[in-house]
Design an enzyme around this catalytic site. Sequence first.
Site, short mmCIF file in Angstrom:
data_model
loop_
_atom_site.label_atom_id
_atom_site.label_comp_id
_atom_site.label_asym_id
_atom_site.label_seq_id
_atom_site.Cartn_x
_atom_site.Cartn_y
_atom_site.Cartn_z
N GLY A 244 107.60 25.14 37.41
CA GLY A 244 106.83 25.93 38.37
C GLY A 244 105.41 25.41 38.51
O GLY A 244 104.89 25.30 39.58
N ILE A 471 109.88 28.56 31.92
CA ILE A 471 109.96 27.66 33.07
C ILE A 471 110.18 26.22 32.63
O ILE A 471 109.83 25.28 33.33
CB ILE A 471 108.70 27.79 33.95
CG1 ILE A 471 107.43 27.47 33.15
CG2 ILE A 471 108.61 29.21 34.51
CD1 ILE A 471 106.17 27.45 34.02
N GLY A 472 110.75 26.10 31.43
CA GLY A 472 110.99 24.77 30.88
C GLY A 472 110.08 24.48 29.70
O GLY A 472 110.19 23.46 29.04
N THR A 473 109.20 25.43 29.43
CA THR A 473 108.20 25.22 28.38
C THR A 473 108.78 25.35 26.98
O THR A 473 108.22 24.83 26.03
CB THR A 473 107.10 26.28 28.50
OG1 THR A 473 107.74 27.57 28.41
CG2 THR A 473 106.38 26.18 29.82
N LEU A 596 103.13 26.78 17.36
CA LEU A 596 104.31 27.54 16.94
C LEU A 596 105.54 26.65 16.84
O LEU A 596 106.44 26.92 16.05
CB LEU A 596 104.58 28.66 17.95
CG LEU A 596 103.47 29.71 18.04
CD1 LEU A 596 103.77 30.70 19.16
CD2 LEU A 596 103.29 30.43 16.71
N PRO A 598 106.09 22.47 17.13
CA PRO A 598 105.51 21.15 17.44
C PRO A 598 106.32 20.37 18.47
O PRO A 598 105.76 19.60 19.24
CB PRO A 598 105.52 20.42 16.10
CG PRO A 598 105.79 21.44 15.07
CD PRO A 598 106.40 22.64 15.71
N LYS A 667 96.20 29.28 21.10
CA LYS A 667 95.32 29.36 22.27
C LYS A 667 96.02 29.07 23.60
O LYS A 667 95.39 29.10 24.64
CB LYS A 667 94.17 28.39 22.08
CG LYS A 667 93.16 28.83 21.03
CD LYS A 667 92.07 27.79 20.85
CE LYS A 667 90.99 28.29 19.91
NZ LYS A 667 89.97 27.25 19.68
N GLY A 670 99.77 25.25 27.76
CA GLY A 670 100.45 24.84 28.98
C GLY A 670 99.60 23.97 29.88
O GLY A 670 100.12 23.09 30.57
N GLU A 671 98.31 24.21 29.92
CA GLU A 671 97.47 23.52 30.91
C GLU A 671 96.54 22.46 30.34
O GLU A 671 96.24 21.48 31.00
CB GLU A 671 96.62 24.51 31.71
CG GLU A 671 96.96 25.95 31.56
CD GLU A 671 97.62 26.56 32.79
OE1 GLU A 671 98.50 27.39 32.61
OE2 GLU A 671 97.25 26.21 33.92
#
Lengths: 713, 333
Positions: A244, A471-473, A596, A598, A667, A670-671
């Site tokens: 996404g 979403i694939g994470t 959480l 690796p 923290k 994703g970005e």
Amino acid sequence: MSTTTQRATGAPIVRVDGRAKVTGAAQYAYEYPLENMAYAWPVQSTIAKGRVESIDDSAALARPGVIAVLTPDNVARLQVDVELPLPFLAAAVPDLSLLQSREVAFRGQIVAAVIATSLEAAREGAGAVEVGYEEQAHDAVLRFDDDRAYVPGVVNDFSPGNVERGEADRAFAEAPVRIDATYSTPAEHAVPMEPHSATAAWDGDRLTIYNSDQGPFYSSLPISALFGLDPGQVEIVAEYVGGGFGSKAAPRPPTMLAALAARLVDRPVKVALNRPQSFSLTTYRTPTIQRLRLGAERDGRLAAIVHESVQQSSTLVEYTEQSVSSTRLLYAAPDVRTTARVRRLDVPTPGWLRAPGDAPGVYALESAVDELAVELGMDPIELRVRNEPDADPETGQPFSSRNLVGALREGAARFGWEGRDPAPASRREGNWLVGTGVAAAHYPALVFPSTAQARAEADGGFVVRVGAADIGTGARTVLTQVAADALDVPLERVRVDIGRASIGVAPFAGGSIGTASWSWAVEKACGALLDAVQEHGGVPPEGLEVQADTTEDVGALAEMSRGGYGAQFAEVRVDVDTGQIRVDRMLGVFATGRVLNPRTARSQIVGAMTMGLSMALMEIAEPDPEFGDFANHDLASYHVASNADVRDVDCVFLHEDDKNLNSIGGKGIGEIGIVGAAAAIANAVHHAIGLRVRDLPIRIEDVRPALQDLRVR
Amino acid sequence: MRPFAYERAEDPAEAAALVAERPDAAFLAGGTNLVDLMKLGVAGPGTLVDVRRLGYDRVEHRDDGGVLIGATVKNSELAGDPGIRRRFPALSRAILAGASGQLRSAATTAGNLLQRTRCVYFQDVTKPCNKREPGSGCPAIGGSHRDLAVLGTSDHCVATYPGDMAVALAALDALVHVRGLDGEARALPLEDLYVLPGDTPHRETVLERGDLITGVELPAAPAGAAMHYRKVRDRWSYAFALVSVAAVLRTAGDGTIDEVRLALGGVAPRPWRARTAESELIGKLPTPENVQAAMGAELAGARPLPDNAFKLDLATDLVGAVLRDLTEPEEDR
Ligand SMILES: Cc1cc2nc3c(=O)[nH]c(=O)nc-3n(C[C@H](O)[C@H](O)[C@H](O)COP(=O)(O)OP(=O)(O)OC[C@H]3O[C@@H](n4cnc5c(N)ncnc54)[C@H](O)[C@@H]3O)c2cc1C
Ligand code: SF4
């Protein structure tokens, strides 16, 4: 709670749904086989501004298989003036208000849709709809000095468009060393592997949408409100989502098209965009033009920063990215002005794309910092270290933790930074000019309230439910780990159900907030469940179930400056004959709290760094001023990195124990991996050839002017 | 999407007859270009006549060093053919520089030759394009043309021929074998297959209705010559050429050029054989200055546009690099 012998969190657990995905068992939004399915295909505006004067659907209706043509005349009326609790959901409403007006706001907007018994018939029918327009002159070009650009009250991260501390413009003018440079980044598209798609079915006044969606609960809010329904009457199912990157974090037109079409024909309707449609009917990263002024003392201490950015939005929605926000806290300058302006153009609505604002903004800031280092004759790492603040320089709040310096130092050691000759164009290997670059990364660490339910079965199993989206994470996997640890049982005894609005309040997979927010609710629910089991003296035959809500916990967090930090390194080589650029290696070092998993964490970061590589060298949706859309709109002409472009991309997480974040001490990752990556590459290109290219992407013709003089062997 | 018929021809006569009797019929090979264009609404054949079973699926090496390549030989097969790799390595390289593994395994010799331009307007039926809709205009000239042509263009069209394989074939003096509707066979130089746009950009080749390409013939490569194909593109795989060069080079003992053939890709509406540059270079050393002068003459008639003017110097530099590398021993490259 008893102590766990073996903790699942922190271990490189393989994805719990990996097998389902590779065997095709995982069901995506377009794959739910409902009875009596119909298919909708949008008719898109061929003008960029004006009004739909007429729609002749007779030829389309005469085609075999065509059931109906959805137009402004027969579409369900929506409550377009709804109020929504969260500003970013309210911002989705204008684009979701399909066919509610005849005004055309951008080229490619949906002006009708054909509903048929097969996809092919719908598509063929759409080609037969005749639309008459009253066309008006459009403007789809972003310019830095456009005086119609304005400073919005708040930007996407809820901060003001303009923030100033001290007197930045004066301090800049008086600084002994000054950099004044303008950078630009183009429009970029997410084009996730799974296109935006939805399958909608009505049952009376209840609506179910199988949706490719990053936030099923949040999505249910604008959709139910637009239809005048209670949130509970709209179920959004997003069990599996094929990527996404922000473009599915709020519902987009295809979702609403499926719902409206299904309403009209009273049967389930599927919609899936093809690639060309995706370029106008889903959000994209706004182009930016950014002017950076850095004033410094000769010892490298920053005296002033002025960061001005102009971005575009559609006439439908004021969406302004936080492209100047990281500049407010990355360095300890006393006088800083950061201003984001937005220009409303006759273009599709931009939106989130991995690290919205921060990806383009930090690219510009970190390029300018590199220019300053060159100007000062100072090592760019030392320059950054010299400007490290003790507390958040904008708010004065303490950092919950911040290890930018550690990331820079660790990265320098691993990357082999020491001994680097800072002189540009100083390293030659055969026909290649080689350079290295570094940049800082920052992304805020936020947490949103969430609910979760935990259930103990009599057979010893547990089911945890949270309205998350994977979403694939790897979110489903990580939440299973979190739940297993909280329940103190092996992973195999826990099933985590996600991807449904009806599970309850939960934020989206976006803004790097998902895992922290959902996990907190999951841990809390699991803790409460263990207490309940103890109270009952065991699990009764019918099982036990509890709920948790973290609204109060999140509200009780102390005011602090929370964010992840990192350092990006890149080595590039430029072919001295042709100007072809190759990225030999990238290394990212991140201080983002507790990791959480690796394995999935690494895949997030390496993927984001690769996206940064594409951003630096390839990605550009070319505006087509004459027509008002993007000239290129498929994946043959919109380039992202291919396998051959990605050679050695590596990442390292620094140990960071932050007790002031959230329950899991993480923290969000994703970005941040994309932030700074393009700057590191751009800085490396400068180091390789001695020419500063300030407009992304950096392409062959941009670097070629430097080569002529470097060609002597 | 429009309904269409699909016919699988079993011999050339049947294929020709099927096309002859249906004016909106088209030959189908791998379909990797034609089917895409059908999906986009750019092409709309009423009948597809599949030519993959006509027996043109072999690579026949001749004793004289020449080769006959069947029209339906898969690109991947041709690139991997041991004889091609040994005798015409530039051809193998050119094919492997194009598209992706999956596409090359479906694409064919003739289909590759006849692939259409990637001009974004040509592929977008909501916008004008003289090639697709004669007389509607050419938005590329004032719009998106970075990838398009600088040589051989007209005020009506600046599209590029996008392929790689044909560029190598042009440098190898390929002949294209064609079977006419009447069964008559003829052969023409590959360069003559393509026509420049002029004021009829919708006409791209000299082929007439029903003309079937049956194969491509290569004469023996010049004895003692080295050859190379090099492609410059925006990423390291899976992108069309900005500029590419196929070169065949034979030098004398003193390093001067005895024979040279150069073909350019990505710069013109057809694979561009740089004959002016070739003749300028004969008898000279391939120094940067000599290449500059020769390419200057070749590109004298170029019509660059603002966003693709960089291709001129890039072509010159690329030719210089390729010729330099061809005169150096392989291990130094
Ligand atoms: C994403 C993408 C990237 C690509 N990248 C590259 C690249 O980098 N370089 C490159 O060179 N190519 C590239 N290609 C193009 C690819 O090489 C062509 O699509 C392919 O070679 C076409 O061959 P085909 O057999 O599939 O042709 P088809 O699509 O079947 O046919 C193409 C045309 O040839 C005609 N035709 C086919 N056979 C005959 C015959 N025997 N006689 C007469 N007419 C015939 C058809 O009627 C049609 O008009 C790319 C394609 C795609 C989709
Ligand atoms: S360059 Fe040719 S193909 Fe492209 S728009 Fe112009 S006429 Fe059409």
